[in-house]
Design an enzyme around this catalytic site. Structure first.
Site, PDB file in Angstrom:
ATOM      1  N   SER A 429       0.814  -1.212   0.000  1.00 47.17           N
ATOM      2  CA  SER A 429       0.000   0.000   0.000  1.00 47.17           C
ATOM      3  C   SER A 429       0.849   1.264   0.000  1.00 47.17           C
ATOM      4  O   SER A 429       0.337   2.331  -0.307  1.00 47.17           O
ATOM      5  CB  SER A 429      -0.982   0.007   1.167  1.00 47.17           C
ATOM      6  OG  SER A 429      -0.506  -0.694   2.265  1.00 47.17           O
ATOM      7  N   HIS A 450      -3.225  -3.282  -6.005  1.00 52.49           N
ATOM      8  CA  HIS A 450      -3.574  -2.814  -4.662  1.00 52.49           C
ATOM      9  C   HIS A 450      -5.045  -3.055  -4.357  1.00 52.49           C
ATOM     10  O   HIS A 450      -5.917  -2.379  -4.896  1.00 52.49           O
ATOM     11  CB  HIS A 450      -3.223  -1.316  -4.561  1.00 52.49           C
ATOM     12  CG  HIS A 450      -3.423  -0.742  -3.197  1.00 52.49           C
ATOM     13  ND1 HIS A 450      -3.717   0.570  -2.976  1.00 52.49           N
ATOM     14  CD2 HIS A 450      -3.378  -1.323  -1.963  1.00 52.49           C
ATOM     15  CE1 HIS A 450      -3.842   0.793  -1.680  1.00 52.49           C
ATOM     16  NE2 HIS A 450      -3.644  -0.341  -1.043  1.00 52.49           N
ATOM     17  N   GLU A 462      -6.552  -1.025  -7.429  1.00 53.28           N
ATOM     18  CA  GLU A 462      -5.681  -0.107  -8.162  1.00 53.28           C
ATOM     19  C   GLU A 462      -4.597  -0.950  -8.825  1.00 53.28           C
ATOM     20  O   GLU A 462      -3.891  -1.689  -8.133  1.00 53.28           O
ATOM     21  CB  GLU A 462      -4.978   0.843  -7.188  1.00 53.28           C
ATOM     22  CG  GLU A 462      -5.741   2.082  -6.826  1.00 53.28           C
ATOM     23  CD  GLU A 462      -4.901   2.998  -5.924  1.00 53.28           C
ATOM     24  OE1 GLU A 462      -4.491   4.061  -6.404  1.00 53.28           O
ATOM     25  OE2 GLU A 462      -4.670   2.657  -4.753  1.00 53.28           O
ATOM     26  N   ASN A 500      -4.568   6.480  -1.775  1.00 50.51           N
ATOM     27  CA  ASN A 500      -3.969   6.972  -0.533  1.00 50.51           C
ATOM     28  C   ASN A 500      -3.351   8.354  -0.711  1.00 50.51           C
ATOM     29  O   ASN A 500      -3.292   9.137   0.227  1.00 50.51           O
ATOM     30  CB  ASN A 500      -2.926   5.984   0.000  1.00 50.51           C
ATOM     31  CG  ASN A 500      -3.600   4.808   0.684  1.00 50.51           C
ATOM     32  OD1 ASN A 500      -4.706   4.945   1.207  1.00 50.51           O
ATOM     33  ND2 ASN A 500      -2.973   3.646   0.659  1.00 50.51           N
TER      34      ASN A 500
HETATM   35  N1  LIG Z   1      -4.475  -4.551   5.858  1.00 46.76           N
HETATM   36  C1  LIG Z   1      -4.845  -3.632   5.004  1.00 46.76           C
HETATM   37  O1  LIG Z   1      -5.788  -2.879   5.244  1.00 46.76           O
HETATM   38  C2  LIG Z   1      -4.148  -3.524   3.685  1.00 46.76           C
HETATM   39  C3  LIG Z   1      -4.801  -2.908   2.609  1.00 46.76           C
HETATM   40  C4  LIG Z   1      -4.156  -2.861   1.367  1.00 46.76           C
HETATM   41  C5  LIG Z   1      -2.904  -3.392   1.230  1.00 46.76           C
HETATM   42  N2  LIG Z   1      -2.283  -3.944   2.302  1.00 46.76           N
HETATM   43  C6  LIG Z   1      -0.943  -4.506   2.109  1.00 46.76           C
HETATM   44  O2  LIG Z   1      -1.036  -5.906   2.004  1.00 46.76           O
HETATM   45  C7  LIG Z   1       0.139  -6.517   2.506  1.00 46.76           C
HETATM   46  C8  LIG Z   1      -0.198  -7.519   3.586  1.00 46.76           C
HETATM   47  O3  LIG Z   1      -0.907  -6.873   4.603  1.00 46.76           O
HETATM   48  P1  LIG Z   1      -1.755  -7.650   5.685  1.00 46.76           P
HETATM   49  O4  LIG Z   1      -2.567  -6.626   6.386  1.00 46.76           O
HETATM   50  O5  LIG Z   1      -2.428  -8.802   5.055  1.00 46.76           O
HETATM   51  O6  LIG Z   1      -0.605  -8.148   6.654  1.00 46.76           O
HETATM   52  P2  LIG Z   1      -0.619  -9.373   7.680  1.00 46.76           P
HETATM   53  O7  LIG Z   1       0.413  -9.053   8.684  1.00 46.76           O
HETATM   54  O8  LIG Z   1      -2.005  -9.676   8.116  1.00 46.76           O
HETATM   55  O9  LIG Z   1      -0.119 -10.602   6.814  1.00 46.76           O
HETATM   56  C9  LIG Z   1       1.158 -10.745   6.317  1.00 46.76           C
HETATM   57  C10 LIG Z   1       1.412 -12.235   6.129  1.00 46.76           C
HETATM   58  O10 LIG Z   1       2.622 -12.370   5.415  1.00 46.76           O
HETATM   59  C11 LIG Z   1       3.267 -13.523   5.930  1.00 46.76           C
HETATM   60  N3  LIG Z   1       4.687 -13.484   5.550  1.00 46.76           N
HETATM   61  C12 LIG Z   1       5.689 -12.773   6.082  1.00 46.76           C
HETATM   62  N4  LIG Z   1       6.830 -13.021   5.414  1.00 46.76           N
HETATM   63  C13 LIG Z   1       6.539 -13.909   4.435  1.00 46.76           C
HETATM   64  C14 LIG Z   1       7.282 -14.554   3.417  1.00 46.76           C
HETATM   65  N5  LIG Z   1       8.575 -14.347   3.300  1.00 46.76           N
HETATM   66  N6  LIG Z   1       6.612 -15.383   2.580  1.00 46.76           N
HETATM   67  C15 LIG Z   1       5.313 -15.611   2.703  1.00 46.76           C
HETATM   68  N7  LIG Z   1       4.565 -15.034   3.665  1.00 46.76           N
HETATM   69  C16 LIG Z   1       5.158 -14.197   4.515  1.00 46.76           C
HETATM   70  C17 LIG Z   1       3.011 -13.452   7.422  1.00 46.76           C
HETATM   71  O11 LIG Z   1       3.196 -14.719   8.033  1.00 46.76           O
HETATM   72  C18 LIG Z   1       1.573 -13.006   7.442  1.00 46.76           C
HETATM   73  O12 LIG Z   1       0.692 -14.108   7.430  1.00 46.76           O
HETATM   74  C19 LIG Z   1       1.008  -5.371   2.981  1.00 46.76           C
HETATM   75  O13 LIG Z   1       1.888  -5.026   1.970  1.00 46.76           O
HETATM   76  C20 LIG Z   1       0.012  -4.261   3.234  1.00 46.76           C
HETATM   77  O14 LIG Z   1       0.584  -2.974   3.132  1.00 46.76           O
HETATM   78  C21 LIG Z   1      -2.881  -4.045   3.512  1.00 46.76           C
END
Ligand SMILES: NC(=O)c1ccc[n+]([C@@H]2O[C@H](COP(=O)([O-])OP(=O)(O)OC[C@H]3O[C@@H](n4cnc5c(N)ncnc54)[C@H](O)[C@@H]3O)[C@@H](O)[C@H]2O)c1
Length: 716
Positions: A429, A450, A462, A500
């Site tokens: 993000s 995104h 996006e 954003n």
């Molecule tokens: N949460 C939101 O609102 C949101 C919205 C849009 C985008 N994002 C983006 O999405 C991505 C994930 O966010 P999230 O909220 O799901 O995070 P999260 O912390 O819930 O999940 C991340 C996952 O990645 C796993 N992980 C870590 N290292 C890894 C690897 N090397 N290989 C495979 N898996 C691995 C972790 O075990 C975890 O399960 C981020 O880049 C975040 O910026 C989040």
């Protein structure tokens, strides 16, 4: 052949029955001006034909008639009342001509018969549908009411209560539901449609069906006992106000029209409909909602075009089984693309699968799915800790933790494991797509994808084009997002991408107000009730998470130091430092708990007032206009900058991004529609009043130029 035009053909069948076929050149039949004129001429030709005993309406397409041609609306509605009234009267004459033919008439309906299509079938005496039919009057969703007699004929055919529900919700109905209320007379298999319609028409011709009295019923006042009428309309008004709210006047206008016209015969009732239509067609809400419909068509059209250039995506993979990864896996699987979900931790995989099961179980409870379908979706998700399963994926979506180094490592790793031509996308993000692309040997196969949280609910994706992303990569990711049931919008890489980037200036406006002593709950109230956002900024920050917000704000400040760089501590810092992260730890601007029925509850928390008071001093009052101006001007100007810099391609896509990604109030149509409605010069004058608040309030030179030239962002 009795009549022929590019849109309508009429032929004579056995038994002196005329068969009128709507068959336009495009993929669907719609009521544009040409079709209306053609229908008028066809009916004249039919009237002149000797010996005819009945008329059947059919369609040469998969759908009957999808509705009026909405692309004609904005131009038409901008005309004088007299011109618009003339259009309504002329169109209604055609429908009346159909209704008044000297013999029985029937519609044979397949696929959509919506809006003008539904009004056409209501003008015939009988209606037979096949199992593919979908019937309804969706006009109130566009901020108007049916204008071709829908508010007059439908209540007379299916009763006031049913018609009020159909028209105020605008939902289309399946044939069984339409049959139950008497909107149609029979449902048959698609292959039996015309035979069944001819049979029923012959029965009417032979007077086995009393078509005359059915017709008379449609031409007469609504027969409702007085008390019942009062109850129907009062209940409908209460319900409509609750559901539609004050910002959406069309459903309530529809109830009024039906009530006012209840005691009138057809022609007088139609006059009442015309007058209400004229008023609504001129409202800003109608312009905004019609604009959204047209923008949505444009965005869908772009996705369709992209799918022609796209590489087929038959199987996918997602890296990370967290909130987003789990959501992406569920969405892909449930829309038919099998997906491998890879994580580094077994509990994370279990959590991801658990989330998917929860969503599916909820759907079964609501009657929207079955255990078999649930099993099929879950079978489409392969959870793994091992890269080997990612090998056959056509596309890999990276959704691991938001950390540049972790993402760089993961992207480089995954490139080693996927096929030569697989596409790789990141759901980051805040991290630059161009920066992440540096970890790949083939950056042309990479772009941003995104999603918004929660993935299954939020319609926007996006798609972020990096400087090296190939057009094929972009087209394939767009096509995959569309296949997942999402609305993809392509933007160019920059800090915050599009959504954003325009959201954080709005938060900055909010923080500025708090720093000057405003009450966050008062701001939320104005932004929700007056402006129409689903959540005010404080509540939204609590939902997004103040830790996430704090981090993203720093990225934006670094990306655009002139405008978004910070001079001191703001409200987001105060909450973050006090570890009030929002809903996730039950404390943010508000405090969160669970009520007795297990529903989440939000309350005022004196602690946050104390914290903010310690930093910013006494509370002060601000007017509604000040609150709206100080929060919205930064978002609006930043949106304009995104267009001027080519981050987003068109005002239409920007407005859809805001509506679908942030819940920008649909009745306002989006930022560009909002500026156009206000007038660019008026907006510039308003922003100039607040220019002393800093760079986020400075309009661009191009905006000033547009204002001076009396221009607008949309062309009517
Ligand atoms: N949460 C939101 O609102 C949101 C919205 C849009 C985008 N994002 C983006 O999405 C991505 C994930 O966010 P999230 O909220 O799901 O995070 P999260 O912390 O819930 O999940 C991340 C996952 O990645 C796993 N992980 C870590 N290292 C890894 C690897 N090397 N290989 C495979 N898996 C691995 C972790 O075990 C975890 O399960 C981020 O880049 C975040 O910026 C989040």
């Amino acid at each position: 052949m009795i009549y022929q035009s590019p849109t309508i053909q009429v032929e004579q069948l056995e038994d002196n029955i005329a068969r009128l076929c709507f068959n336009a050149a495009g993929s669907v039949n719609k009521f544009d001006r040409e079709t209306l004129t053609s229908l008028d001429a066809a009916l004249d030709a039919i009237k002149q034909q000797p010996n005819l005993k009945g008329l059947m309406l059919v369609s040469g397409k998969d759908a009957f008639i999808v509705g009026a041609d909405i692309t004609e609306f904005l131009g038409l509605f901008a005309q004088d009342d007299a011109v618009l009234l003339n259009w309504l009267e002329e169109a209604n004459k055609v429908f009346n001509k159909l209704e008044d033919l000297p013999f029985p008439t029937i519609s044979a309906i397949k696929g959509f018969a919506l809006g003008g299509g539904c009004e056409t079938i209501l003008a015939t005496d009988l209606r037979v549908a096949d199992t593919t039919a979908r019937i309804g009057l969706p006009e109130t969703k566009l901020g108007i009411i049916p204008g071709f007699g829908g508010t007059v004929r439908l209540p007379r055919v299916i009763g006031a209560d049913n018609a009020l529900e159909w028209i105020t919700t605008g939902k289309d109905q399946r044939p069984e539901a339409a049959l139950k209320v008497g909107a149609i007379d029979a449902v048959v298999a698609p292959e039996a449609l015309e035979t069944a319609a001819i049979q029923m028409l012959n029965d009417a011709i032979a007077e086995k069906i009393d078509w005359q009295s059915r017709r008379n019923h449609k031409l007469s006042p609504l027969t409702l006992p007085k008390l019942e009428a009062m109850m129907s309309f009062a209940t409908a008004k209460g319900m409509v106000f609750q559901v539609a709210g004050k910002h959406y006047p069309a459903p309530m206008a529809a109830v009024d029209v039906i009530e006012q016209a209840a005691g009138a015969k057809r022609d007088e009732a139609l006059q009442i409909e015309h007058q209400a239509f004229l008023k609504l067609a001129k409202t800003e809400v109608a312009q905004a909602l019609i604009g959204i419909f047209l923008n949505d068509q444009l965005v869908k059209g772009k996705a369709k075009k992209a799918s022609k250039q796209a590489k087929p995506v038959n199987s996918a993979a997602v890296l990370g089984a967290g909130i987003m990864g789990g959501g992406i896996a569920y969405q892909s699987a449930s829309k038919g693309t099998p997906i491998v979900m890879k994580d580094i931790a077994q509990p994370a995989l279990e959590l991801g699968l658990g989330e998917a099961s929860k969503l599916l179980t909820a759907q079964i409870k609501r009657g929207r799915s079955t255990p078999e379908k649930m099993a099929a979706v879950l079978n489409n998700i392969t959870a793994t800790l091992d890269y080997s399963a990612v090998k056959q994926a056509d596309i890999v979506v990276e959704a691991v933790v938001e950390h540049p180094k972790v993402k760089a490592t993961v992207l480089a790793e995954v490139e080693e494991h996927v096929s030569e031509d697989a596409i790789i996308a990141s759901n980051t993000s805040t991290i630059s797509i161009n920066l992440l692309a540096k970890s790949l040997k083939k950056p042309e196969r990479f772009c941003g994808m995104h999603f918004f949280n929660p993935v299954h609910k939020m319609p926007l994706v996006e798609v972020i084009r990096g400087e090296n992303s190939s057009e094929e990569t972009i087209a394939s990711v767009v096509a995959y997002a569309a296949k997942m049931g999402k609305t993809p919008i392509v933007v160019n890489d920059c800090p915050g991408f599009f959504v954003n980037r325009v959201l954080f200036p709005y938060f900055a406006g909010f923080s500025g107000l708090l720093a000057d002593g405003a009450d966050f709950a008062a701001i939320d109230k104005v932004m929700e009730k007056q402006f129409g956002w689903p959540m005010g900024p404080a509540y939204l920050l609590d939902v997004v998470g103040l830790d996430t917000g704090h981090h993203a704000q720093a990225v934006m400040a670094e990306g655009f130091p002139d405008r978004m760089g910070k001079t001191g501590k703001d409200a987001i810092d105060v909450m973050f430092e006090a570890q009030r992260f929002g809903q996730k730890n039950a404390k943010g601007f508000y405090q969160y708990s669970v009520d007795r029925r297990g529903k989440p509850k939000k309350d005022i928390d004196p602690v946050s007032y104390e914290l903010l008071g310690n930093t910013f001093g006494e509370l002060k009052e601000f007017t509604k206009d000040e609150i709206i101006a100080r929060t919205m001007i930064p978002m609006i100007i930043e949106t304009v900058r995104c267009l001027e810099e080519g981050i987003i391609a068109t005002p239409a896509e920007a407005d859809m991004g805001l509506v679908y990604g942030l819940g920008f109030p649909p009745f306002r149509g989006g930022v560009f529609r909002y500026i156009d409605t206000m007038g660019v010069a008026n907006f510039v004058a308003l922003a100039d009043k607040y220019a002393h608040l800093g760079g986020l309030y400075q309009v661009t030179d191009k905006m000033r130029e547009l204002a001076a030239n009396n221009g607008s962002y949309y062309q009517a």
